[in-house]
Scaffold this motif. Structure first.
Motif, PDB file in Angstrom:
ATOM      1  N   ASN A 173     -32.943  -0.471  46.540  1.00 43.86           N
ATOM      2  CA  ASN A 173     -31.589   0.050  46.338  1.00 43.86           C
ATOM      3  C   ASN A 173     -30.993   0.544  47.648  1.00 43.86           C
ATOM      4  N   GLY A 179     -35.983  -0.801  43.500  1.00 49.96           N
ATOM      5  CA  GLY A 179     -35.137  -1.378  42.464  1.00 49.96           C
ATOM      6  C   GLY A 179     -35.962  -2.172  41.468  1.00 49.96           C
ATOM      7  N   SER A 203     -38.269  -1.381  36.525  1.00 45.41           N
ATOM      8  CA  SER A 203     -38.342  -1.008  37.950  1.00 45.41           C
ATOM      9  C   SER A 203     -39.507  -0.021  38.086  1.00 45.41           C
TER      10      SER A 203
END
Length: 204
Positions: A173, A179, A203
């Motif tokens: 991210n 992520g 995730s």
């Protein structure tokens, strides 16, 4: 492709004969075609394969200009087709596209052929042939690249799935936090108790 060009020029333009030789960077013959010569082309073919190359052939491969030679010219003395070319004028040009030389084309034509319009037509045909050879080369390169990528992907998958440790690939991210999973191996699935599709929806 090159046989089609030879046939077209010989059958529709009234050429005495036409031949095309494709070469590699060191002028090594890779393929050749002809129309109007038959077995008489074998002597030239042997010269192209084993050498030495006739002076005019070497000259054409070194220069981009179209070379026009009258029948019986001294520059053709060492050419295996010298006798065949006495009946007309020979037009020879190297086949080149984007600074890549693919070989040469040589045609023996009636003397009246060597006029501006007819010569321009011949050079256009050579240009189209060069583009066609370039296009074939690009397609082959793409196919080779695709095959290499598929091979690399297969090797990666074998290493990834046969590893003894759990391996996770995930997005990152913008804030630096992990992520969603992009890929997980079988060991990871077993350790976490989820199947692959379930993990790829999660995730870390």
């Amino acid at each position: 492709l090159i046989q089609g060009v030879c046939n077209n020029l010989y059958e529709t333009r009234g050429f005495h004969h036409v031949w095309i030789a494709l070469t590699e960077e060191d002028n090594k013959l890779t393929s050749a075609s002809e129309s109007g010569l038959g077995k008489r082309f074998e002597y030239m073919l042997e010269s192209l394969k084993s050498g030495p190359l006739p002076k005019k052939v070497k000259q054409v491969l070194e220069k981009p200009e179209t070379i026009i030679t009258e029948g019986g010219s001294e520059s053709c003395e060492d050419c295996p087709l010298a006798e065949e070319c006495k009946q007309g004028t020979t037009i020879t040009k190297r086949i080149e596209y984007a600074n890549q030389v693919y070989g040469l084309i040589s045609a023996c034509v009636p003397e009246h052929f060597v006029k501006h319009e007819e010569l321009r037509l011949f050079e256009e045909v050579v240009g189209d042939l060069a583009f066609g050879l370039h296009d074939i080369e690009i397609k082959k390169q793409r196919e080779k690249t695709h095959a290499n990528l598929q091979s690399s992907k297969k090797r990666f998958e074998e290493i990834f799935n046969n590893a003894n440790d759990a391996i996770y690939l995930h997005e990152l991210n913008q804030d630096g936090t992990p992520g969603q999973f992009l890929e997980v191996n079988d060991v990871a699935c077993e350790m976490l108790g989820y199947n692959k599709d379930e993990l790829l929806a999660m995730s870390p």
